[in-house]
Scaffold this motif. Structure first.
Motif, PDB file in Angstrom:
ATOM      1  N   GLU A 206       0.846  -1.183   0.000  1.00 49.33           N
ATOM      2  CA  GLU A 206       0.000   0.000   0.000  1.00 49.33           C
ATOM      3  C   GLU A 206       0.887   1.240   0.000  1.00 49.33           C
ATOM      4  OE1 GLU A 206      -2.452  -0.304   3.372  1.00 49.33           O
ATOM      5  OE2 GLU A 206      -3.558  -2.074   2.658  1.00 49.33           O
ATOM      6  N   ALA A 207       0.705   2.041  -1.043  1.00 49.77           N
ATOM      7  CA  ALA A 207       1.464   3.284  -1.200  1.00 49.77           C
ATOM      8  C   ALA A 207       2.957   3.045  -1.093  1.00 49.77           C
ATOM      9  CB  ALA A 207       1.042   4.317  -0.178  1.00 49.77           C
ATOM     10  N   LEU A 212       4.400   2.253   6.530  1.00 49.32           N
ATOM     11  CA  LEU A 212       5.320   1.460   7.341  1.00 49.32           C
ATOM     12  C   LEU A 212       6.748   1.951   7.250  1.00 49.32           C
ATOM     13  CD1 LEU A 212       3.929  -2.088   6.493  1.00 49.32           C
ATOM     14  CD2 LEU A 212       3.363  -0.651   8.445  1.00 49.32           C
ATOM     15  N   GLY A 213       7.025   2.897   6.378  1.00 53.62           N
ATOM     16  CA  GLY A 213       8.374   3.408   6.226  1.00 53.62           C
ATOM     17  C   GLY A 213       9.244   2.586   5.315  1.00 53.62           C
ATOM     18  N   GLY A 214       8.723   1.637   4.586  1.00 50.03           N
ATOM     19  CA  GLY A 214       9.509   0.837   3.670  1.00 50.03           C
ATOM     20  C   GLY A 214       8.777  -0.421   3.282  1.00 50.03           C
ATOM     21  N   GLU A 251      14.601 -11.660   6.284  1.00 51.51           N
ATOM     22  CA  GLU A 251      13.844 -10.507   5.810  1.00 51.51           C
ATOM     23  C   GLU A 251      14.736  -9.275   5.760  1.00 51.51           C
ATOM     24  OE1 GLU A 251      10.393  -9.966   8.179  1.00 51.51           O
ATOM     25  OE2 GLU A 251       9.335 -11.708   7.344  1.00 51.51           O
ATOM     26  N   TYR A 252      14.396  -8.386   4.832  1.00 50.81           N
ATOM     27  CA  TYR A 252      15.120  -7.118   4.676  1.00 50.81           C
ATOM     28  C   TYR A 252      14.107  -6.034   4.346  1.00 50.81           C
ATOM     29  CZ  TYR A 252      17.812  -3.401   2.433  1.00 50.81           C
ATOM     30  OH  TYR A 252      18.332  -2.184   2.081  1.00 50.81           O
ATOM     31  N   VAL A 259      12.082   3.321  -1.881  1.00 49.50           N
ATOM     32  CA  VAL A 259      10.885   2.579  -2.256  1.00 49.50           C
ATOM     33  C   VAL A 259      10.323   3.086  -3.576  1.00 49.50           C
ATOM     34  CG1 VAL A 259       8.488   2.157  -1.602  1.00 49.50           C
ATOM     35  CG2 VAL A 259      10.302   1.873   0.073  1.00 49.50           C
ATOM     36  N   ASP A 260      10.335   4.403  -3.769  1.00 47.91           N
ATOM     37  CA  ASP A 260       9.736   4.997  -4.956  1.00 47.91           C
ATOM     38  C   ASP A 260      10.638   4.920  -6.166  1.00 47.91           C
ATOM     39  OD1 ASP A 260       7.416   5.627  -3.651  1.00 47.91           O
ATOM     40  OD2 ASP A 260       8.137   7.587  -2.990  1.00 47.91           O
TER      41      ASP A 260
END
Length: 426
Positions: A206-207, A212-214, A251-252, A259-260
């Motif tokens: 989502e977005a 969540l910051g990442g 996990e990472y 992200v963008d």
């Protein structure tokens, strides 16, 4: 009666039996092929409950589908076949295939499955341990190793490519050196320790992680059931750059500033000793330039038009010129100079109507010299057509003028901005 009661109390319940694992069957020495007359030891390690019976039974042995009379934890055998064992309340163990040969040369392989990264040991053995000379090992028909005398062939870290059919050859002194002899071919399969990993995005995107910051990436793989306790480490990469070195976490989290961006990630899984390493396929994160992003479908704003110092748009279009000369349909539309005149219309003093000026034309500042030349030629063409019109209107006046020797010469002057031609007598 008391013995039956004690037996019922000590027998494990159905839930406990279901939780028991099958026993482990081992072979000593660990070779699945032996010479005729030799004996080997089978050992069954598993759950052995204490049963208060007159004849306690702890272990069951099977040769094929035949139940053997022994109930000990280990037995000695020399008969070829498939052996299994079972302890009370547990499932049957994995099988061991025992082969017995009467050849001069045998190739021995270990009974236990060999996994990736583990050593693979092959042993070429002469009849009752006679020394083998000029020893060759073959893998799928190709020679892979040569020894002067008896020696084991070892692959330090086995790979899936090491699976196949192996064979050995050599000579023995019985009592003199014999001709080369070959062993029977033996199939060897290197088991996969864990599957090739797959990099996934965990949870809904989502977005692209704005809340969540990442974005959380997970490197998924699966160990072989017999090696499920093997520790694995994970590393993550963006293109060829490592964003996280080998660690125990699978996990990472991609940082929010990245992200963008339209980036490609992949992960790598390895054992603690790095003897086995496998990488995942690429995973591309959709960014602002991807087709799924709505902002990428917005058309860019058109460039602003060039303006004059007074905030007025520049334009090189000439004002329209009035057409006072009647149209002539009988005049051909091609002149001797190669100029084209539209049929059904009289020529004009100025250039034809132009399309709206482009930014390139606006930046030019003034018409080019070839445009001025075209304007002059069109003005001369207008004068020529005007003379043709006069000849058509008064066909008798022109011959009289030609026959008079004192006919004044007419010079035409054309003004760029006037619609008609003025004749001046000299």
């Amino acid at each position: 009666m008391w013995a039956l009661t004690a037996f019922l109390l000590l027998v494990p319940s159905s839930g406990q039996a279901a939780a028991l694992e099958k026993p482990i069957l081992s072979l000593h020495p660990p070779w699945t092929t032996i010479f005729k007359g030799e004996r080997v030891t089978l050992k069954c390690d598993g759950y052995h409950p204490l049963l208060l019976e007159l004849r306690p039974i702890s272990t069951l042995w099977y040769l094929g589908h035949l139940l053997l009379p022994s109930h000990k934890k280990s037995i000695e055998v020399q008969t070829p076949g498939v052996y299994r064992c079972q302890t009370r309340g547990a499932p049957v163990s994995d099988p061991i295939h025992l082969s017995v040969s009467n050849d001069w040369l045998i190739l021995q392989v270990p009974y236990a499955p060999v996994f990736e990264g583990e050593p693979l040991i092959l042993r070429c053995r002469g009849w009752y341990d006679k020394v083998v000379y000029k020893l060759h090992y073959y893998h799928d028909g190709q020679a892979v190793r040569y020894f002067h005398s008896s020696a084991n062939y070892t692959v330090l870290q086995a790979r899936a490519s090491d699976s196949g059919r192996y064979q050995c050859s050599g000579t023995m002194r019985i009592p003199v050196e014999s001709a080369p002899m070959f062993s029977a071919k033996v199939a060897v399969t290197v088991q996969e320790l864990f599957r090739a990993p797959v990099l996934r995005v965990t949870g809904p995107r989502e977005a692209r992680g704005a809340a969540l910051g990442g974005v959380v990436l997970r490197c998924d793989t699966r160990l072989h059931p017999q090696k499920r306790d093997t520790p694995l480490q994970f590393a993550f990469y963006k293109y060829s750059r490592a964003v996280r070195r080998f660690d125990w976490g699978a996990e990472y989290t991609v940082p929010e500033p990245e992200v963008d961006e339209l980036e490609s990630y992949w992960c790598e899984v390895a054992t603690a000793t790095r003897s086995v390493r496998k990488r995942s396929p690429w995973l591309q994160l959709p960014g602002p330039g991807s087709p799924l992003d709505p902002a990428s479908t917005t058309a860019p704003a058109p460039p602003a038009a060039a303006s004059a110092p007074g905030n007025k748009p520049l334009s090189f279009r000439k004002p329209p010129v009035s057409r006072s000369v009647p149209s002539v349909t009988s005049v051909p539309n091609t002149t001797s100079t190669g100029l084209q005149v539209p049929a059904g219309g009289a020529p004009t003093a100025g250039p034809p109507a132009c399309a709206p000026p482009t930014p390139l034309e606006q930046s030019a500042g003034a018409p080019k010299p070839d445009v001025d030349l075209l304007l002059r030629e069109m003005q001369l063409l207008k004068a020529l057509l005007s003379r043709v019109v006069l000849e058509l209107k008064e066909p008798q006046a022109l011959p009289e003028l030609r026959g008079t020797p004192e006919t004044p010469t007419s010079h035409s002057t054309v003004s760029p901005g006037t619609p008609e031609t003025t004749f001046v007598e000299s």
